[in-house]
Design an enzyme around this catalytic site. Structure first.
Site, PDB file in Angstrom:
ATOM      1  N   SER A 194       0.759  -1.255   0.016  1.00 43.14           N
ATOM      2  CA  SER A 194      -0.181   0.205  -0.024  1.00 43.14           C
ATOM      3  C   SER A 194       0.794   1.288  -0.202  1.00 43.14           C
ATOM      4  CB  SER A 194      -0.864   0.029   1.356  1.00 43.14           C
ATOM      5  OG  SER A 194      -1.835  -1.119   1.470  1.00 43.14           O
TER       6      SER A 194
HETATM    7  N1  SAH Z   1       0.360  -5.682   3.978  1.00 38.43           N
HETATM    8  C1  SAH Z   1       1.137  -5.779   2.851  1.00 38.43           C
HETATM    9  C2  SAH Z   1       0.346  -5.672   1.405  1.00 38.43           C
HETATM   10  C3  SAH Z   1      -0.786  -6.591   1.228  1.00 38.43           C
HETATM   11  S1  SAH Z   1      -1.291  -6.841  -0.402  1.00 38.43           S
HETATM   12  C4  SAH Z   1       2.405  -5.201   2.809  1.00 38.43           C
HETATM   13  O1  SAH Z   1       2.820  -4.619   3.627  1.00 38.43           O
HETATM   14  O2  SAH Z   1       3.218  -5.428   1.643  1.00 38.43           O
HETATM   15  C5  SAH Z   1      -2.684  -7.872  -0.038  1.00 38.43           C
HETATM   16  C6  SAH Z   1      -2.256  -9.282   0.702  1.00 38.43           C
HETATM   17  O3  SAH Z   1      -3.346 -10.113   1.179  1.00 38.43           O
HETATM   18  C7  SAH Z   1      -1.659 -10.441  -0.663  1.00 38.43           C
HETATM   19  O4  SAH Z   1      -0.318 -10.664  -0.668  1.00 38.43           O
HETATM   20  C8  SAH Z   1      -2.688 -11.345  -0.667  1.00 38.43           C
HETATM   21  O5  SAH Z   1      -2.041 -12.497  -1.331  1.00 38.43           O
HETATM   22  C9  SAH Z   1      -3.183 -11.332   0.724  1.00 38.43           C
HETATM   23  N2  SAH Z   1      -4.565 -12.121   0.800  1.00 38.43           N
HETATM   24  C10 SAH Z   1      -5.700 -12.242   0.151  1.00 38.43           C
HETATM   25  N3  SAH Z   1      -6.500 -12.750   0.607  1.00 38.43           N
HETATM   26  C11 SAH Z   1      -6.024 -13.371   1.881  1.00 38.43           C
HETATM   27  C12 SAH Z   1      -6.453 -14.301   2.863  1.00 38.43           C
HETATM   28  N4  SAH Z   1      -7.837 -14.702   2.737  1.00 38.43           N
HETATM   29  N5  SAH Z   1      -5.594 -14.529   3.758  1.00 38.43           N
HETATM   30  C13 SAH Z   1      -4.361 -14.070   3.960  1.00 38.43           C
HETATM   31  N6  SAH Z   1      -3.726 -13.311   2.915  1.00 38.43           N
HETATM   32  C14 SAH Z   1      -4.813 -12.903   1.913  1.00 38.43           C
END
Ligand code: SAH
Length: 214
Positions: free
Chosen positions: A62
């Site tokens: 983000s």
């Molecule tokens: N917080 C992260 C950015 C996340 S992007 C950072 O600091 O880089 C969103 C992430 O959520 C992705 O990696 C995706 O694979 C994950 N995601 C999506 N659905 C999910 C679920 N049900 N459980 C765990 N992770 C999930």
């Protein structure tokens, strides 16, 4: 050579403090954690720019302001147990590790979880555990949590996460359709559950039992 510390200081002043982020501990954490460490080498010079960045598997890290805003809404003092859904690069987890006592982070894609864990170890964070599973189910064995942060967009607030909030606990989660969401703050107060809309955001999909279908 880029002076990353200088870039971070400037990011904090202009993008965060300049836009109303006022929690000093959040600002300090964002001044400290090397965001460039969590992205591909080719993107490192953009690591402190005012936008999200691609990581592997079509996911994104983000925009710094959104990381700061969501973190600030957890109102962490340092003694908390926090759950993150969507480890991604591990950057948000590192910020949380600076501000809470213990951080539990769940990622559904093993490759991302592996790399994030490597980065967190290299930086010396010993209070973060990353696991691979469907984060919409939370982490029942470690519940309740004082703070829960979901960094992917959900069609509705996943009920297991509400159930895993400690009394006084705060959950921050983007809720809406696949193109845009409202950032929701869900608080477990003595009277019950209080929901506040914090405004529009745009996240990648939360995929899972209480999220979108793959
Ligand atoms: N917080 C992260 C950015 C996340 S992007 C950072 O600091 O880089 C969103 C992430 O959520 C992705 O990696 C995706 O694979 C994950 N995601 C999506 N659905 C999910 C679920 N049900 N459980 C765990 N992770 C999930």
């Amino acid at each position: 050579m880029i002076n990353f510390q200088k870039a971070r200081d400037r990011m904090v002043e202009t993008q965060l403090a300049g836009r109303g982020i006022s929690d000093q501990r959040v600002l300090d954490a964002m001044r400290k954690v090397p965001r460039h460490f969590f992205v591909d080498e080719a993107l490192q010079e953009q690591a402190y720019s005012d936008h999200p960045l691609p990581i592997a598997d079509k996911q994104t890290i983000s925009q710094p302001y959104i990381v700061a805003l969501m973190t600030e809404k957890l109102e962490l003092q340092g003694h908390e147990k926090v759950l993150e859904i969507g480890t991604g690069s591990g950057y948000q987890a590192a910020i949380l590790a600076e501000l809470a006592q213990r951080v539990f982070s769940i990622e559904r894609l093993p490759g991302l979880a592996y790399r994030a864990n490597q980065a967190l170890r290299k930086l010396g964070y010993t209070n973060v555990i990353v696991r691979v599973s469907d984060g919409t189910l939370g982490w029942p064995d470690e519940a309740p949590f004082d703070g829960i942060i979901v960094t992917a967009g959900a069609p509705k607030v996943p009920q297991p996460l509400v159930d895993q909030l400690a009394m006084g606990g705060r959950l921050v989660v983007p809720v809406g359709d696949r193109l845009s969401q409202s950032l929701m703050l869900v608080e477990h107060v003595p009277e019950g559950i209080r929901r506040t809309d914090l405004g529009g955001v745009r996240f990648v999909d939360l995929v899972g039992k209480w999220g979108w279908e793959e």
